[in-house]
Scaffold this motif. Structure first.
Motif, mmCIF file in Angstrom:
data_model
loop_
_atom_site.group_PDB
_atom_site.id
_atom_site.type_symbol
_atom_site.label_atom_id
_atom_site.label_comp_id
_atom_site.label_asym_id
_atom_site.label_seq_id
_atom_site.Cartn_x
_atom_site.Cartn_y
_atom_site.Cartn_z
ATOM 1 N N MET A 1 0.843 -1.189 0.000
ATOM 2 C CA MET A 1 0.000 0.000 0.000
ATOM 3 C C MET A 1 0.883 1.245 0.000
ATOM 4 O O MET A 1 1.828 1.337 0.775
ATOM 5 C CB MET A 1 -0.918 0.001 1.222
ATOM 6 C CG MET A 1 -1.864 1.191 1.265
ATOM 7 S SD MET A 1 -2.973 1.293 -0.155
ATOM 8 C CE MET A 1 -3.992 -0.166 0.119
ATOM 9 N N THR A 2 0.602 2.175 -0.877
ATOM 10 C CA THR A 2 1.373 3.413 -0.958
ATOM 11 C C THR A 2 0.433 4.605 -0.819
ATOM 12 O O THR A 2 -0.791 4.482 -0.963
ATOM 13 C CB THR A 2 2.096 3.515 -2.301
ATOM 14 O OG1 THR A 2 1.110 3.621 -3.353
ATOM 15 C CG2 THR A 2 2.976 2.296 -2.549
ATOM 16 N N ALA A 3 1.008 5.771 -0.572
ATOM 17 C CA ALA A 3 0.204 6.986 -0.470
ATOM 18 C C ALA A 3 -0.523 7.268 -1.780
ATOM 19 O O ALA A 3 -1.673 7.724 -1.783
ATOM 20 C CB ALA A 3 1.104 8.167 -0.093
ATOM 21 N N ASP A 4 0.149 6.994 -2.913
ATOM 22 C CA ASP A 4 -0.480 7.236 -4.212
ATOM 23 C C ASP A 4 -1.672 6.309 -4.433
ATOM 24 O O ASP A 4 -2.701 6.728 -4.973
ATOM 25 C CB ASP A 4 0.540 7.036 -5.337
ATOM 26 C CG ASP A 4 1.507 8.204 -5.443
ATOM 27 O OD1 ASP A 4 1.254 9.241 -4.789
ATOM 28 O OD2 ASP A 4 2.505 8.094 -6.182
ATOM 29 N N LEU A 5 -1.549 5.057 -4.032
ATOM 30 C CA LEU A 5 -2.663 4.119 -4.181
ATOM 31 C C LEU A 5 -3.832 4.523 -3.279
ATOM 32 O O LEU A 5 -5.005 4.426 -3.683
ATOM 33 C CB LEU A 5 -2.211 2.697 -3.866
ATOM 34 C CG LEU A 5 -3.232 1.584 -4.127
ATOM 35 C CD1 LEU A 5 -3.731 1.623 -5.559
ATOM 36 C CD2 LEU A 5 -2.623 0.222 -3.820
ATOM 37 N N LEU A 6 -3.508 5.016 -2.094
ATOM 38 C CA LEU A 6 -4.561 5.503 -1.215
ATOM 39 C C LEU A 6 -5.257 6.719 -1.826
ATOM 40 O O LEU A 6 -6.479 6.866 -1.722
ATOM 41 C CB LEU A 6 -3.986 5.864 0.158
ATOM 42 C CG LEU A 6 -3.653 4.687 1.080
ATOM 43 C CD1 LEU A 6 -2.947 5.191 2.347
ATOM 44 C CD2 LEU A 6 -4.919 3.924 1.457
ATOM 45 N N SER A 7 -4.490 7.587 -2.468
ATOM 46 C CA SER A 7 -5.090 8.760 -3.113
ATOM 47 C C SER A 7 -6.035 8.337 -4.226
ATOM 48 O O SER A 7 -7.167 8.849 -4.331
ATOM 49 C CB SER A 7 -3.995 9.675 -3.680
ATOM 50 O OG SER A 7 -3.251 10.282 -2.648
ATOM 51 N N LEU A 8 -5.611 7.405 -5.068
ATOM 52 C CA LEU A 8 -6.466 6.947 -6.162
ATOM 53 C C LEU A 8 -7.714 6.259 -5.622
ATOM 54 O O LEU A 8 -8.817 6.453 -6.153
ATOM 55 C CB LEU A 8 -5.693 5.992 -7.073
ATOM 56 C CG LEU A 8 -6.471 5.482 -8.288
ATOM 57 C CD1 LEU A 8 -6.854 6.620 -9.226
ATOM 58 C CD2 LEU A 8 -5.672 4.411 -9.038
ATOM 59 N N THR A 9 -7.540 5.472 -4.558
ATOM 60 C CA THR A 9 -8.690 4.809 -3.941
ATOM 61 C C THR A 9 -9.685 5.839 -3.424
ATOM 62 O O THR A 9 -10.901 5.681 -3.574
ATOM 63 C CB THR A 9 -8.228 3.900 -2.793
ATOM 64 O OG1 THR A 9 -7.296 2.924 -3.296
ATOM 65 C CG2 THR A 9 -9.396 3.172 -2.164
ATOM 66 N N GLN A 10 -9.182 6.914 -2.851
ATOM 67 C CA GLN A 10 -10.055 7.990 -2.382
ATOM 68 C C GLN A 10 -10.785 8.638 -3.556
ATOM 69 O O GLN A 10 -11.998 8.863 -3.501
ATOM 70 C CB GLN A 10 -9.244 9.048 -1.633
ATOM 71 C CG GLN A 10 -10.098 10.241 -1.169
ATOM 72 C CD GLN A 10 -9.263 11.319 -0.495
ATOM 73 O OE1 GLN A 10 -8.054 11.172 -0.320
ATOM 74 N NE2 GLN A 10 -9.903 12.418 -0.128
ATOM 75 N N TRP A 11 -10.058 8.946 -4.632
ATOM 76 C CA TRP A 11 -10.664 9.611 -5.790
ATOM 77 C C TRP A 11 -11.795 8.787 -6.408
ATOM 78 O O TRP A 11 -12.749 9.337 -6.948
ATOM 79 C CB TRP A 11 -9.611 9.870 -6.867
ATOM 80 C CG TRP A 11 -8.533 10.828 -6.485
ATOM 81 C CD1 TRP A 11 -8.459 11.599 -5.347
ATOM 82 C CD2 TRP A 11 -7.351 11.119 -7.229
ATOM 83 N NE1 TRP A 11 -7.309 12.341 -5.344
ATOM 84 C CE2 TRP A 11 -6.599 12.071 -6.484
ATOM 85 C CE3 TRP A 11 -6.827 10.668 -8.436
ATOM 86 C CZ2 TRP A 11 -5.386 12.581 -6.930
ATOM 87 C CZ3 TRP A 11 -5.622 11.167 -8.890
ATOM 88 C CH2 TRP A 11 -4.898 12.120 -8.146
ATOM 89 N N LEU A 12 -11.659 7.458 -6.341
ATOM 90 C CA LEU A 12 -12.618 6.587 -7.012
ATOM 91 C C LEU A 12 -13.582 5.904 -6.043
ATOM 92 O O LEU A 12 -14.318 5.009 -6.435
ATOM 93 C CB LEU A 12 -11.865 5.530 -7.837
ATOM 94 C CG LEU A 12 -11.004 6.104 -8.972
ATOM 95 C CD1 LEU A 12 -10.204 5.000 -9.649
ATOM 96 C CD2 LEU A 12 -11.870 6.834 -9.991
ATOM 97 N N SER A 13 -13.591 6.366 -4.794
ATOM 98 C CA SER A 13 -14.486 5.768 -3.805
ATOM 99 C C SER A 13 -15.886 6.367 -3.934
ATOM 100 O O SER A 13 -16.060 7.475 -4.459
ATOM 101 C CB SER A 13 -13.957 6.010 -2.396
ATOM 102 O OG SER A 13 -14.204 7.355 -1.997
#
Length: 207
Positions: A1-13
């Protein structure tokens, strides 16, 4: 898990304020006409849209955008109906406004798959990861429409979404290496439903 993956997950949640819950992508008309009445029929309908319609098209546009291609006008031209264009433009606008507000970026409005691709250039993620999460969000929203409108139970809806995971991965993988000339669409039933929805007398969803 990376900060970038968390950001994308947030954007597409579902919590990201795109207003996705208001769009059915023509599924409302299909349910009203009696063509989608069960979990298995919903799974088949979404799978067809993913494999042969907007899912595959959006994935290729997203991957091309992520790689630096300017495809916003092409995305608009490929919209199969007036409502489909409005759906993509409105969600793309909402996406860009929120991403800009939380990141300080100045991305310009664009159809949703293009907007996601442009924003994802700032992330250290590959096209397969980005396209997979985008398609998962797309399919998840359609499952939610089915759960609310057919209606189905929450567990049935999650079973449908889980069954689509392999399809989502396959499409994202193919889209990551596809060229613009590979774009094609053959989900005619879904496209016709979207067109018919524009003049449907009673509507719950915007598309």
């Amino acid at each position: 898990m990376t900060a970038d993956l968390l950001s994308l997950t947030q954007w597409l949640s579902p919590a990201f304020p795109l207003g996705s819950f208001a769009y059915s992508h023509g599924l409302e008309t299909t349910v009203v006409q009696g063509d989608v009445r069960t979990a298995s029929e919903l799974e088949r309908w979404i799978k067809d849209v993913l494999q042969h319609g907007a899912g595959r098209v959006d994935a290729i546009l997203l991957c091309q955008s992520l790689k630096g291609a300017e495809v916003a006008d092409l995305a608009r031209a490929l919209a199969a109906s007036k409502e489909r264009l409005e759906e993509s433009e409105a969600q793309g606008r909402a996406f860009v406004e929120t991403v800009n507000a939380i990141t300080g970026a100045e991305f310009a409005a664009a159809p949703l798959p293009v907007a996601v691709g442009i924003a994802a250039r700032s992330l250290s993620l590959g096209p397969v990861e980005v396209a997979s999460l985008y398609l998962h969000a797309f399919a998840s929203n359609l499952v939610s429409v089915g759960v609310r409108f057919i209606p189905l139970g929450q567990t049935e809806g999650q079973q449908v979404l889980s069954a689509l995971h392999a399809t989502i991965t396959d499409i994202a993988t193919a889209a990551s290496t596809a060229a613009l000339d590979d774009i094609a669409s053959a989900a005619f039933g879904a496209d016709m439903a979207a067109m018919q929805h524009e003049t449907q007398d009673v509507r719950i969803f915007k598309t």
